[in-house]
Design a protein around this motif. Sequence first.
Motif, PDB file in Angstrom:
ATOM      1  N   VAL A 168      20.241  -4.549  56.006  1.00 16.40           N
ATOM      2  CA  VAL A 168      20.248  -6.226  55.968  1.00 16.40           C
ATOM      3  C   VAL A 168      18.880  -6.640  55.627  1.00 16.40           C
ATOM      4  CG1 VAL A 168      22.058  -6.583  57.650  1.00 16.40           C
ATOM      5  CG2 VAL A 168      19.831  -6.247  58.212  1.00 16.40           C
ATOM      6  N   VAL A 169      18.861  -7.915  54.901  1.00 13.10           N
ATOM      7  CA  VAL A 169      17.504  -8.311  54.610  1.00 13.10           C
ATOM      8  C   VAL A 169      17.654  -9.703  55.160  1.00 13.10           C
ATOM      9  CG1 VAL A 169      16.964  -6.924  52.714  1.00 13.10           C
ATOM     10  CG2 VAL A 169      18.369  -8.880  52.297  1.00 13.10           C
ATOM     11  N   GLU A 170      16.575 -10.289  55.245  1.00 16.05           N
ATOM     12  CA  GLU A 170      16.401 -11.760  55.564  1.00 16.05           C
ATOM     13  C   GLU A 170      16.269 -12.798  54.389  1.00 16.05           C
ATOM     14  OE1 GLU A 170      12.794 -12.856  58.054  1.00 16.05           O
ATOM     15  OE2 GLU A 170      14.365 -12.478  59.792  1.00 16.05           O
ATOM     16  N   ARG A 190      23.792  -3.059  48.711  1.00 17.76           N
ATOM     17  CA  ARG A 190      25.021  -3.400  49.165  1.00 17.76           C
ATOM     18  C   ARG A 190      25.407  -3.113  50.654  1.00 17.76           C
ATOM     19  NH1 ARG A 190      28.400  -1.888  43.808  1.00 17.76           N
ATOM     20  NH2 ARG A 190      26.762  -0.468  43.939  1.00 17.76           N
ATOM     21  N   GLY A 191      24.274  -3.180  51.582  1.00 16.57           N
ATOM     22  CA  GLY A 191      24.583  -2.910  52.732  1.00 16.57           C
ATOM     23  C   GLY A 191      24.931  -1.657  53.287  1.00 16.57           C
ATOM     24  N   ARG A 192      24.407  -0.520  52.388  1.00 12.16           N
ATOM     25  CA  ARG A 192      24.750   0.984  52.767  1.00 12.16           C
ATOM     26  C   ARG A 192      23.432   1.413  53.212  1.00 12.16           C
ATOM     27  NH1 ARG A 192      26.537   3.995  47.980  1.00 12.16           N
ATOM     28  NH2 ARG A 192      25.871   2.342  46.896  1.00 12.16           N
ATOM     29  N   GLY A 193      22.165   0.906  52.950  1.00 14.55           N
ATOM     30  CA  GLY A 193      21.049   1.306  53.408  1.00 14.55           C
ATOM     31  C   GLY A 193      20.402   2.450  52.683  1.00 14.55           C
ATOM     32  N   PHE A 194      21.125   2.926  51.491  1.00 15.34           N
ATOM     33  CA  PHE A 194      20.811   3.894  50.783  1.00 15.34           C
ATOM     34  C   PHE A 194      21.119   4.024  49.303  1.00 15.34           C
ATOM     35  CE2 PHE A 194      24.745   5.344  52.498  1.00 15.34           C
ATOM     36  CZ  PHE A 194      25.447   5.532  51.362  1.00 15.34           C
ATOM     37  N   LEU A 195      20.385   4.315  48.349  1.00 17.91           N
ATOM     38  CA  LEU A 195      20.913   4.344  46.863  1.00 17.91           C
ATOM     39  C   LEU A 195      21.480   5.662  46.458  1.00 17.91           C
ATOM     40  CD1 LEU A 195      18.026   2.137  45.579  1.00 17.91           C
ATOM     41  CD2 LEU A 195      20.623   1.505  45.902  1.00 17.91           C
ATOM     42  N   ALA A 196      22.442   5.565  45.689  1.00 20.93           N
ATOM     43  CA  ALA A 196      23.196   6.900  45.593  1.00 20.93           C
ATOM     44  C   ALA A 196      22.485   7.654  44.190  1.00 20.93           C
ATOM     45  CB  ALA A 196      24.558   6.781  45.025  1.00 20.93           C
ATOM     46  N   GLY A 197      21.450   7.399  43.518  1.00 23.63           N
ATOM     47  CA  GLY A 197      20.978   8.060  42.603  1.00 23.63           C
ATOM     48  C   GLY A 197      21.767   7.763  41.351  1.00 23.63           C
ATOM     49  N   GLN A 198      22.981   8.565  41.244  1.00 26.93           N
ATOM     50  CA  GLN A 198      23.976   8.357  40.123  1.00 26.93           C
ATOM     51  C   GLN A 198      25.352   8.005  40.820  1.00 26.93           C
ATOM     52  OE1 GLN A 198      24.585  11.667  37.274  1.00 26.93           O
ATOM     53  NE2 GLN A 198      26.290  10.438  36.401  1.00 26.93           N
TER      54      GLN A 198
END
Length: 377
Positions: A168-170, A190-198
């Motif tokens: 989350v962000v403010e 999008r609320g997952r806390g991580f990025l998938a790379g590809q």
Amino acid sequence: MVANKRDYYEVLGLKRESSPDEVKRAFRQAALKYHPDRNREPGAEDKFKEASEAYEVLSDPQRRQLYDRYGHAGLNGAGTHDFSSMRVDDIFSMFGDLFGDVFAAGPAREDRGVDIRTELTLTLSEVATGAERSIRYTREEVCDRCGGSGAAPGAKRTTCRTCGGYKVVERQASVGFFVSRTVVECPTCRGRGFLAGQDCDACAGSGRSEKQRTVTVKVPPGVHEGQSIRVRGGGEPSANGANYGDLHCLVHVQPHPFLERDGDHLLCRVPISIAQAALGAHIEVPTLRGKRSIRIPPGTQFGATFTLDGEGLPNLRTGRRGNEVIQVLIEVPRKLTREQEDLLRRFAEIETRHPGPESKSFFERLKAYFTGQPEDQ
Ligand SMILES: [Zn+2]
Ligand SMILES: [Zn+2]
């Protein structure tokens, strides 16, 4: 709002000179004590949030200094979270590293699935018997291809830098002198806390896909408008995809053309003619199990009721059936044929000479009332 905030040191049971380690220990204790998973007392959640807010300020040297010098007012705009609007799970994962695996055992609250809702409409007859309904609906499911990670095969995950993995962000918005802060889902990850790379091809990185699904919903007899039937696991997946929420089916009951529901009883208003009311009659009335004939005795008055035992609805809990109540309404003809009018005039003449028992006593009492004679009982 600032005015009725408690002192942060007081919230955590600390002194002004408490060390950072003591701050951490105090918060850990408070959070474990008031976490709604462990503490079901009302107000526990608020205390948990209050402690979280106090910790966020006192664990940060800069914020703590501002707070020590200016109190709550000194923190305006210093970027603390609005914990009151956050979910406990999100707060907990924010400070997650403080707690180690205290909450790791058992079904974790922080990974609950998402409940969703749908509606179904029953007829009154279906309410009486109970019903089984197939419901087709669309829900989000964990993507088959990537198992919910959102990453293409072999791609590496990285912690989202926008939210630092907090999901989350403010958001701050200034309106005139006021600054309002809200916590929203992080737009980058999008609320997952991580990025998938590809990103996974199948779900474009969302880790989710929409699926059509059919479930059978069993509706018990005697259900009421506005009640919900829960289908466990019929909802959408939790953040990490391990658990599914529930599907809630909101029940509507279609109005019946003749029968009105009153709890477990049914009411049916039936119009009868003046002649039927005066002379008595057999009339047909609707019930949920078909037509039934009932006898109206001679001299039936407007609004009189007749009870059909056990023709109502079953009680949701006990299964005992209510009754159906027939209420008769006497209809005065709006138009008369020549013959009917002649007969009715003839009837009226006789009636004036030989009034019926009720009207006789009424008119006699009325006469006595206006002539000042005492009323005889
Ligand atoms: Zn996927
Ligand atoms: Zn993010």
